[in-house]
Motif scaffolding. Structure first.
Motif, PDB file in Angstrom:
ATOM      1  N   GLU A  96      -5.526 -11.662   5.480  1.00  0.00           N
ATOM      2  CA  GLU A  96      -6.143 -11.318   4.203  1.00  0.00           C
ATOM      3  C   GLU A  96      -7.244 -12.310   3.837  1.00  0.00           C
ATOM      4  O   GLU A  96      -8.138 -12.005   3.048  1.00  0.00           O
ATOM      5  CB  GLU A  96      -5.099 -11.291   3.078  1.00  0.00           C
ATOM      6  N   LYS A 165      -6.927  -5.440   1.610  1.00  0.00           N
ATOM      7  CA  LYS A 165      -6.451  -4.576   2.689  1.00  0.00           C
ATOM      8  C   LYS A 165      -6.291  -3.144   2.174  1.00  0.00           C
ATOM      9  O   LYS A 165      -5.738  -2.917   1.089  1.00  0.00           O
ATOM     10  CB  LYS A 165      -5.099  -5.079   3.203  1.00  0.00           C
ATOM     11  N   ASP A 168      -2.684  -2.069   1.440  1.00  0.00           N
ATOM     12  CA  ASP A 168      -2.039  -2.573   0.233  1.00  0.00           C
ATOM     13  C   ASP A 168      -2.070  -1.544  -0.890  1.00  0.00           C
ATOM     14  O   ASP A 168      -1.133  -1.446  -1.685  1.00  0.00           O
ATOM     15  CB  ASP A 168      -2.709  -3.872  -0.234  1.00  0.00           C
ATOM     16  N   TYR A 169      -3.148  -0.782  -0.957  1.00  0.00           N
ATOM     17  CA  TYR A 169      -3.260   0.233  -2.024  1.00  0.00           C
ATOM     18  C   TYR A 169      -2.337   1.417  -1.756  1.00  0.00           C
ATOM     19  O   TYR A 169      -1.839   2.047  -2.690  1.00  0.00           O
ATOM     20  CB  TYR A 169      -4.716   0.678  -2.157  1.00  0.00           C
ATOM     21  N   ARG A 171       0.526   1.013  -0.230  1.00  0.00           N
ATOM     22  CA  ARG A 171       1.853   0.475  -0.548  1.00  0.00           C
ATOM     23  C   ARG A 171       2.124   0.584  -2.044  1.00  0.00           C
ATOM     24  O   ARG A 171       3.253   0.853  -2.468  1.00  0.00           O
ATOM     25  CB  ARG A 171       1.960  -0.975  -0.094  1.00  0.00           C
ATOM     26  N   GLU A 172       1.107   0.349  -2.843  1.00  0.00           N
ATOM     27  CA  GLU A 172       1.281   0.456  -4.290  1.00  0.00           C
ATOM     28  C   GLU A 172       1.644   1.875  -4.715  1.00  0.00           C
ATOM     29  O   GLU A 172       2.314   2.075  -5.730  1.00  0.00           O
ATOM     30  CB  GLU A 172      -0.001   0.010  -5.003  1.00  0.00           C
ATOM     31  N   PHE A 176       3.815   3.460   1.890  1.00  0.00           N
ATOM     32  CA  PHE A 176       4.372   2.560   2.887  1.00  0.00           C
ATOM     33  C   PHE A 176       5.409   1.669   2.235  1.00  0.00           C
ATOM     34  O   PHE A 176       5.254   1.257   1.081  1.00  0.00           O
ATOM     35  CB  PHE A 176       3.285   1.679   3.518  1.00  0.00           C
ATOM     36  N   GLU A 177       6.458   1.376   2.985  1.00  0.00           N
ATOM     37  CA  GLU A 177       7.473   0.463   2.475  1.00  0.00           C
ATOM     38  C   GLU A 177       6.954  -0.968   2.474  1.00  0.00           C
ATOM     39  O   GLU A 177       6.093  -1.337   3.271  1.00  0.00           O
ATOM     40  CB  GLU A 177       8.745   0.541   3.332  1.00  0.00           C
ATOM     41  N   THR A 178       7.479  -1.773   1.563  1.00  0.00           N
ATOM     42  CA  THR A 178       7.174  -3.198   1.531  1.00  0.00           C
ATOM     43  C   THR A 178       8.384  -3.955   2.053  1.00  0.00           C
ATOM     44  O   THR A 178       9.489  -3.817   1.521  1.00  0.00           O
ATOM     45  CB  THR A 178       6.834  -3.665   0.106  1.00  0.00           C
ATOM     46  N   TYR A 179       8.190  -4.736   3.093  1.00  0.00           N
ATOM     47  CA  TYR A 179       9.284  -5.451   3.721  1.00  0.00           C
ATOM     48  C   TYR A 179       9.204  -6.937   3.379  1.00  0.00           C
ATOM     49  O   TYR A 179       8.132  -7.481   3.124  1.00  0.00           O
ATOM     50  CB  TYR A 179       9.228  -5.294   5.251  1.00  0.00           C
ATOM     51  N   GLU A 180      10.360  -7.566   3.388  1.00  0.00           N
ATOM     52  CA  GLU A 180      10.381  -9.004   3.186  1.00  0.00           C
ATOM     53  C   GLU A 180       9.796  -9.704   4.414  1.00  0.00           C
ATOM     54  O   GLU A 180       9.926  -9.223   5.534  1.00  0.00           O
ATOM     55  CB  GLU A 180      11.818  -9.487   2.954  1.00  0.00           C
ATOM     56  N   GLU A 270      -5.360  -1.780  11.751  1.00  0.00           N
ATOM     57  CA  GLU A 270      -4.141  -1.153  11.242  1.00  0.00           C
ATOM     58  C   GLU A 270      -4.345   0.356  11.283  1.00  0.00           C
ATOM     59  O   GLU A 270      -5.241   0.884  10.619  1.00  0.00           O
ATOM     60  CB  GLU A 270      -3.841  -1.634   9.820  1.00  0.00           C
TER      61      GLU A 270
END
Length: 371
Positions: A96, A165, A168-169, A171-172, A176-180, A270
């Motif tokens: 990023e 990215k 990222d938008y 994901r919001e 897409f899932e957000t993973y730890e 990506e």
């Protein structure tokens, strides 16, 4: 195994090596290393990527020594790399924070921050430029001066700005899932041989070290039907990322204590891959997954193909060859594949004579042990 039985022995081998030097010098021209670095970006970037050694100068030297043979240049770089000490590992690179030179998306026309075309042959006519035949340094310097003058007239940003990215938008939006964050130390494939099944970090390392042509070929094979992955490129980024290391003797350190040691130029991709999954109601629905690719320098085709194979290998349950990690990972390495093919030039006298004797016996009608 070597050419021990060759008549002349050591003298014959020495003469062969002298002949190599003659072939390089007989044109009575010298190409400087700095010339290779300045005019053959694609070749230098490819050698660095396949050898896992970021050094444009050494890559250019290897290209000169190998007379432009990519496989030999990579072999030279890998051999040199194996002699270098490794006192520390860098911190995880945050892409990023890339200083972007080129950034495009095939998935969206308008992306936050805008499309940045940068330097690419994608929009050029594939016609031979015969003007290059009469190119000279004086005209080039004039062109560069004019180009610099044009750049000075462009209003620059007061501060460094990073491009967000595209993923990222999405994901919001919950697409897409957000993973730890997985802080598990990756397995270094240059220190430990591959063991199947592999981890994703191992697969990504092998893919980014893979021969550009081999990675591209298998990625293309997946698109043509020998795999189930056909992505849309979400974002291609080309730019420089900073490299930081921790102090080797300090235990407790914060980000502010890290040492900046330089930057490297990379291509990052990506890709968005549509997949069909079952939901809670046991109904099929469409989802998107991410295929990832990254390599040294600017090599967008390889990075895109890598993102395809990354996603293929995430689904090993498929029967297609591009989803078989052993098939993919064991056949894309430049040194491994070219080395094994090249070893066929070495003496195989005993094994071949054995087969030849059997064939002669069969031709004569004499029973053999096999029959």
């Amino acid at each position: 195994m070597g050419y021990v039985p060759v008549k002349g022995g050591t003298q014959a081998i020495d003469a062969s090596i002298q002949r190599i030097k003659y072939e390089r010098l007989k044109g009575q021209e010298i190409i400087e290393i700095k010339t290779i670095m300045s005019t053959m970006r694609g070749m230098v970037d490819q050698v660095m990527s396949e050898s896992s050694l970021y050094s444009p100068y050494l890559a250019a030297l290897a290209i000169k020594q190998a007379e432009g043979s990519m496989e030999e240049a990579v072999f030279l770089m890998r051999a040199h790399r194996s002699t270098l000490p490794r006192p520390y590992y860098s911190q995880t690179v945050e892409s990023e924070k890339m200083l972007v030179e080129r950034r495009i998306s095939a998935s969206f026309k308008d992306i936050p921050g805008g499309q940045l075309l940068g330097a690419t042959y994608d929009y050029t006519h594939r016609l031979l430029d015969f003007e290059l035949i009469k190119e000279n340094l004086e005209n080039n310097l004039d062109w560069l001066q004019n180009y610099h003058d044009q750049l000075k007239q462009i209003e620059a940003f007061d501060e460094v700005k990073y491009f967000p990215k595209v993923v990222d938008y999405l994901r919001e939006e919950g697409i897409f899932e957000t993973y730890e964050a997985d802080n598990t130390s990756p397995i270094d494939v240059t220190k430990k041989s591959l063991q199947f099944p592999t981890t994703r970090s191992e697969r990504l390392q092998v893919l980014t070290r893979g021969q550009t042509g081999a990675v591209t070929s298998l990625g293309y094979a997946s698109l043509r039907g020998y795999g189930q992955v056909h992505p849309t490129v979400g974002e291609v980024r080309v730019g420089s990322v900073p490299i930081y290391v921790q102090h080797p003797n300090e235990m407790d350190q914060s980000d502010e204590d890290e040492f900046y040691i330089g930057e490297i130029k990379v291509t990052e991709v990506e890709s968005f891959v549509p997949t069909t999954v079952k939901n809670e109601n046991n109904e099929y629905e469409l989802e998107l997954e991410i295929g990832y690719g990254i390599c040294y320098g600017q090599n967008e085709t390889k990075a895109i193909a890598m993102s395809i194979l990354d996603q293929c290998l995430e689904h090993p349950e498929s029967d297609f060859p591009t989803h078989d990690e052993e098939f993919v990972l064991l056949h894309i390495d430049s040194v491994e594949s070219t080395g094994f093919i090249s070893h066929l030039k070495l003496p195989h006298y005993v094994t071949f004579q054995s087969k030849l004797d059997s064939i002669r016996q069969v031709k004569k009608g004499v029973p053999t042990v096999e029959s």
